[in-house]
Design a protein around this motif. Structure first.
Motif, short mmCIF file in Angstrom:
data_model
loop_
_atom_site.label_atom_id
_atom_site.label_comp_id
_atom_site.label_asym_id
_atom_site.label_seq_id
_atom_site.Cartn_x
_atom_site.Cartn_y
_atom_site.Cartn_z
N LEU A 34 -3.17 -0.86 -22.44
CA LEU A 34 -2.60 -1.94 -21.72
C LEU A 34 -1.42 -1.51 -20.85
O LEU A 34 -1.43 -2.01 -19.94
N ALA A 35 -0.60 -1.15 -21.64
CA ALA A 35 1.19 -0.94 -21.23
C ALA A 35 0.71 0.25 -19.99
O ALA A 35 1.49 0.17 -18.90
N LEU A 36 -0.09 1.38 -20.20
CA LEU A 36 -0.41 2.24 -19.03
C LEU A 36 -0.84 1.60 -18.10
O LEU A 36 -0.45 2.06 -16.75
N GLY A 37 -1.80 0.77 -18.08
CA GLY A 37 -2.37 0.11 -16.95
C GLY A 37 -1.43 -0.55 -16.23
O GLY A 37 -1.41 -0.59 -14.99
N LEU A 38 -0.59 -1.56 -16.81
CA LEU A 38 0.44 -2.37 -16.26
C LEU A 38 1.46 -1.36 -15.51
O LEU A 38 1.84 -1.74 -14.32
N LEU A 39 1.94 -0.27 -16.14
CA LEU A 39 2.70 0.74 -15.40
C LEU A 39 2.12 1.47 -14.18
O LEU A 39 2.76 1.65 -13.18
N ALA A 40 1.04 1.81 -14.46
CA ALA A 40 0.19 2.46 -13.13
C ALA A 40 -0.01 1.25 -11.77
O ALA A 40 0.28 1.63 -10.71
N GLU A 41 -0.38 0.06 -12.29
CA GLU A 41 -0.18 -0.92 -11.31
C GLU A 41 1.11 -1.02 -10.64
O GLU A 41 1.15 -1.09 -9.27
N LEU A 42 2.20 -1.15 -11.27
CA LEU A 42 3.65 -1.47 -10.48
C LEU A 42 3.95 -0.10 -9.91
O LEU A 42 4.39 -0.20 -8.64
N PHE A 43 3.57 1.23 -10.36
CA PHE A 43 3.78 2.33 -9.75
C PHE A 43 2.92 2.55 -8.50
O PHE A 43 3.58 2.60 -7.29
N PHE A 44 1.87 2.17 -8.59
CA PHE A 44 0.96 2.27 -7.24
C PHE A 44 1.46 1.01 -6.36
O PHE A 44 1.43 1.28 -4.91
N THR A 45 1.83 -0.13 -6.61
CA THR A 45 2.33 -1.20 -5.75
C THR A 45 3.46 -0.60 -5.13
O THR A 45 3.81 -0.91 -3.74
N VAL A 46 4.39 -0.03 -5.83
CA VAL A 46 5.79 0.31 -4.99
C VAL A 46 5.57 1.44 -4.18
O VAL A 46 6.13 1.66 -2.98
N VAL A 47 4.82 2.51 -4.65
CA VAL A 47 4.49 3.50 -3.86
C VAL A 47 3.88 3.18 -2.45
O VAL A 47 4.12 3.53 -1.45
N ALA A 48 2.78 2.20 -2.50
CA ALA A 48 2.13 1.85 -1.48
C ALA A 48 2.89 0.81 -0.71
O ALA A 48 2.73 1.03 0.48
N TRP A 49 3.69 0.25 -1.11
CA TRP A 49 4.53 -0.60 -0.33
C TRP A 49 5.57 0.04 0.27
O TRP A 49 5.91 -0.06 1.56
N LYS A 50 6.11 1.07 -0.19
CA LYS A 50 7.18 2.10 0.62
C LYS A 50 6.40 2.76 1.53
O LYS A 50 7.12 3.31 2.56
N ALA A 51 5.22 3.32 1.41
CA ALA A 51 4.42 4.03 2.27
C ALA A 51 4.05 3.34 3.43
O ALA A 51 3.58 3.97 4.59
N GLY A 52 4.18 2.00 3.50
CA GLY A 52 3.55 1.31 4.52
C GLY A 52 2.24 0.87 4.46
O GLY A 52 1.42 0.34 5.39
N GLY A 53 1.41 1.19 3.38
CA GLY A 53 -0.03 0.85 3.21
C GLY A 53 -0.43 -0.29 2.82
O GLY A 53 -1.44 -1.12 3.24
N LEU A 54 0.77 -1.32 2.19
CA LEU A 54 0.22 -2.63 2.07
C LEU A 54 1.04 -3.58 2.99
O LEU A 54 2.30 -3.76 3.10
N VAL A 55 0.02 -4.00 4.05
CA VAL A 55 0.50 -4.93 5.05
C VAL A 55 -0.15 -6.36 4.54
O VAL A 55 -1.45 -6.40 4.51
N PRO A 56 0.81 -7.32 4.17
CA PRO A 56 0.40 -8.58 3.84
C PRO A 56 -0.49 -9.23 4.64
O PRO A 56 -0.27 -9.62 6.02
N VAL A 57 -1.78 -9.64 4.31
CA VAL A 57 -2.80 -10.49 4.93
C VAL A 57 -2.49 -11.88 4.68
O VAL A 57 -2.89 -12.28 3.65
#
Length: 202
Positions: free
Chosen positions: A97-120
């Protein structure tokens, strides 16, 4: 592609956490699954561009769930010795569970910095206006009377709860504040000098 992957990731975990909240027999585990569902629901709000609502969800609901957790521990007869006895067997699930939450946070930060997450955005709003500013403008102009009415309903509910709590009861000894304030030290403390083998008569 990243937007769709983030949505399905958060939505899947929200649904799975909701199912585990209902299916768990231990109330403490149910509360922990509910907290996980709230965090992932906040992630869904972030992908919609509603950062203010996401923060409210985390602060208000997770805080309320923490209070609920406290009341569950106080009100239910939970054998903590039995829970601590099997603490080691929960380590694998907790680490997953902890690794899953950490992976979610890491994926969100990386995708946000890369410009892949554009708020709809869930509702049309100008791009140059912040989410909190747009929400406040609509709330205090178009929906002002509804907002004030909701505040009035909450005020009436609070007053009603106070009245029901402080109703007069015959089986409770009342407190007389004025008599307590009029009490003098010499009336409260009396020096006695009883003889040896004699008691004190009041």
């Amino acid at each position: 592609m990243i937007q769709a992957f983030a949505f399905y990731l958060f939505a899947t975990i929200v649904i799975a956490s909701g199912v585990m909240t209902i299916a768990s027999r231990n109330p403490v585990h149910s509360v922990l699954w509910l907290i996980l569902a709230f965090f992932n629901a906040a992630g869904l709000f972030v992908t919609l561009g509603a950062e203010f609502i996401a923060m409210l969800l985390v602060i208000v609901y997770v805080g309320a769930v923490a209070v609920l957790f406290l009341f569950v521990v106080m009100m239910l007869d939970i054998d903590f010795a039995e829970l601590r006895a099997g603490f080691a067997r929960y380590w694998p699930g907790a680490m997953v569970l902890a690794l899953g939450l950490l992976a979610e946070l890491f994926f969100t930060v990386v995708a946000w910095k890369a410009g892949g997450l554009v708020p709809v955005r869930g509702s049309p709003a100008p791009r140059h206006v912040a989410n909190i500013e747009a929400l406040g403008t609509v709330l205090y102009t178009k929906y002002l009377f509804i907002f004030e009415g909701a505040g009035l309903v909450l005020l009436v509910a609070m007053i009603g709860a106070i009245v029901l709590t402080h109703r007069k009861r015959s089986d409770v000894r009342p407190q007389n504040v004025s008599s307590q304030n009029r009490r003098r030290p010499q009336d409260a403390v009396v020096n006695m000098d009883p003889g040896v083998g004699q008691g004190v008569s009041l």
